[in-house]
Design an enzyme around this catalytic site. Structure first.
Site, PDB file in Angstrom:
ATOM      1  N   ARG A  46      -9.988   2.662  13.309  1.00  0.00           N
ATOM      2  CA  ARG A  46      -8.784   3.381  12.894  1.00  0.00           C
ATOM      3  C   ARG A  46      -9.141   4.753  12.370  1.00  0.00           C
ATOM      4  O   ARG A  46      -8.472   5.739  12.642  1.00  0.00           O
ATOM      5  CB  ARG A  46      -8.059   2.559  11.828  1.00  0.00           C
ATOM      6  CG  ARG A  46      -6.749   3.163  11.403  1.00  0.00           C
ATOM      7  CD  ARG A  46      -5.964   2.212  10.546  1.00  0.00           C
ATOM      8  NE  ARG A  46      -6.714   1.786   9.381  1.00  0.00           N
ATOM      9  CZ  ARG A  46      -6.231   0.928   8.494  1.00  0.00           C
ATOM     10  NH1 ARG A  46      -5.056   0.392   8.669  1.00  0.00           N
ATOM     11  NH2 ARG A  46      -6.942   0.578   7.444  1.00  0.00           N
ATOM     12  N   GLY A  90      -6.417  -8.313   9.788  1.00  0.00           N
ATOM     13  CA  GLY A  90      -6.862  -7.007  10.261  1.00  0.00           C
ATOM     14  C   GLY A  90      -5.980  -5.902   9.708  1.00  0.00           C
ATOM     15  O   GLY A  90      -5.293  -6.078   8.699  1.00  0.00           O
ATOM     16  N   CYS A  91      -5.975  -4.773  10.373  1.00  0.00           N
ATOM     17  CA  CYS A  91      -5.167  -3.630   9.938  1.00  0.00           C
ATOM     18  C   CYS A  91      -3.708  -4.043   9.772  1.00  0.00           C
ATOM     19  O   CYS A  91      -3.114  -4.633  10.675  1.00  0.00           O
ATOM     20  CB  CYS A  91      -5.286  -2.504  10.963  1.00  0.00           C
ATOM     21  SG  CYS A  91      -4.171  -1.123  10.654  1.00  0.00           S
ATOM     22  N   PHE A  92      -3.129  -3.717   8.637  1.00  0.00           N
ATOM     23  CA  PHE A  92      -1.766  -4.168   8.376  1.00  0.00           C
ATOM     24  C   PHE A  92      -0.710  -3.485   9.235  1.00  0.00           C
ATOM     25  O   PHE A  92       0.417  -3.961   9.339  1.00  0.00           O
ATOM     26  CB  PHE A  92      -1.389  -4.071   6.899  1.00  0.00           C
ATOM     27  CG  PHE A  92      -1.784  -2.814   6.159  1.00  0.00           C
ATOM     28  CD1 PHE A  92      -1.900  -1.582   6.780  1.00  0.00           C
ATOM     29  CD2 PHE A  92      -2.025  -2.876   4.786  1.00  0.00           C
ATOM     30  CE1 PHE A  92      -2.239  -0.441   6.079  1.00  0.00           C
ATOM     31  CE2 PHE A  92      -2.358  -1.735   4.055  1.00  0.00           C
ATOM     32  CZ  PHE A  92      -2.464  -0.507   4.710  1.00  0.00           C
TER      33      PHE A  92
END
Length: 239
Positions: A3, A59-61
């Site tokens: 990210r 994982g990434c929200f």
């Protein structure tokens, strides 16, 4: 790419455009490979009355929130942090992987419209890969771990039983590593993280990693999919 790697491209508009187009083109094939069609839980919560809450980390929200914002029966899905203290519930600090937090999403749902078991089935199927330890896709660290933070004993029992059921059925090539425990605190993330998938659909990280999850929800759980997402933009989010 992670990210953060994708974010660094933000100053290069042309590069972002090219990456976004490329990501969108290849995302559908990745979606078909990454989604797992799994059986529903054999047992479900039976005593739920009124709006219920569970906090999920996968994982990434951004992607977790995006999927549940497109899920019928979910009345609110807020990105935030769980597993650590309020004093360190800050994105920059959590990103170090030293605070104990996991990037999480507080999912509030109406059990008359969607069951807790269905929420878990979606979580294990299209939201993330529950066999990845302390990572998810391109992101690594304990802040990206798979976890279910429950708000009742019955929720915990159902989640534990479902994990055992899926492992026994060998649904995945590797054992599920998702940790289940009681919710001790949820702290909403900064405003710029909320509704991120909807607000930035062409951002390369979103296009490559998260849009396919929503497409899988639409494909695999068509009866639970809603086209218009339930956003938190107009809702006051407090810690």
């Amino acid at each position: 790419m992670t990210r953060r790697s994708f974010s660094r491209l933000s100053t290069y508009a042309a590069a972002i455009g090219l990456l976004a187009i490329t990501a969108i083109k290849i995302a559908p094939s990745l979606a078909a490979e990454d989604a797992a069609i799994i059986p529903p839980p054999a047992a479900d919560v039976q005593s739920a009355n009124g709006i219920q809450t569970v906090v999920l980390a996968g994982g990434c929200f951004w992607g977790v929130q995006g999927v549940f914002q497109h899920t019928a029966g979910v009345v609110n899905a807020v990105s935030g942090y769980s597993g650590g203290s309020k004093t360190t519930a800050d994105y920059q600090m959590v990103s170090t992987g030293t605070t104990g937090h996991a990037e999480s999403v507080e999912v509030k749902f109406d059990p008359k419209k969607i069951s807790y078991g269905k929420i878990l089935q979606i979580f294990f199927s299209v939201v993330h890969d529950p066999t990845q330890l302390n990572r998810q896709g391109p992101d690594s660290g304990t802040q990206y771990r798979s976890a279910i933070f429950t708000t009742s004993d019955e929720q915990k029992k159902v989640a534990d039983a479902y994990i055992a059921q899926l492992n026994a059925a060998k649904v995945y090539r590797k054992p599920i590593v998702t940790k289940v425990g009681a919710l001790e605190g949820f702290f909403a993330a900064e405003a710029y993280h909320q509704d991120y998938l909807t607000l930035h659909p062409n951002q390369p990280y979103i296009a490559y990693n998260d849009i396919p999850k929503v497409e899988n929800l639409k494909k695999i759980f068509a009866e639970n999919y809603i086209e218009k997402p339930t956003l938190v933009s107009s809702i006051k989010v407090t810690n």
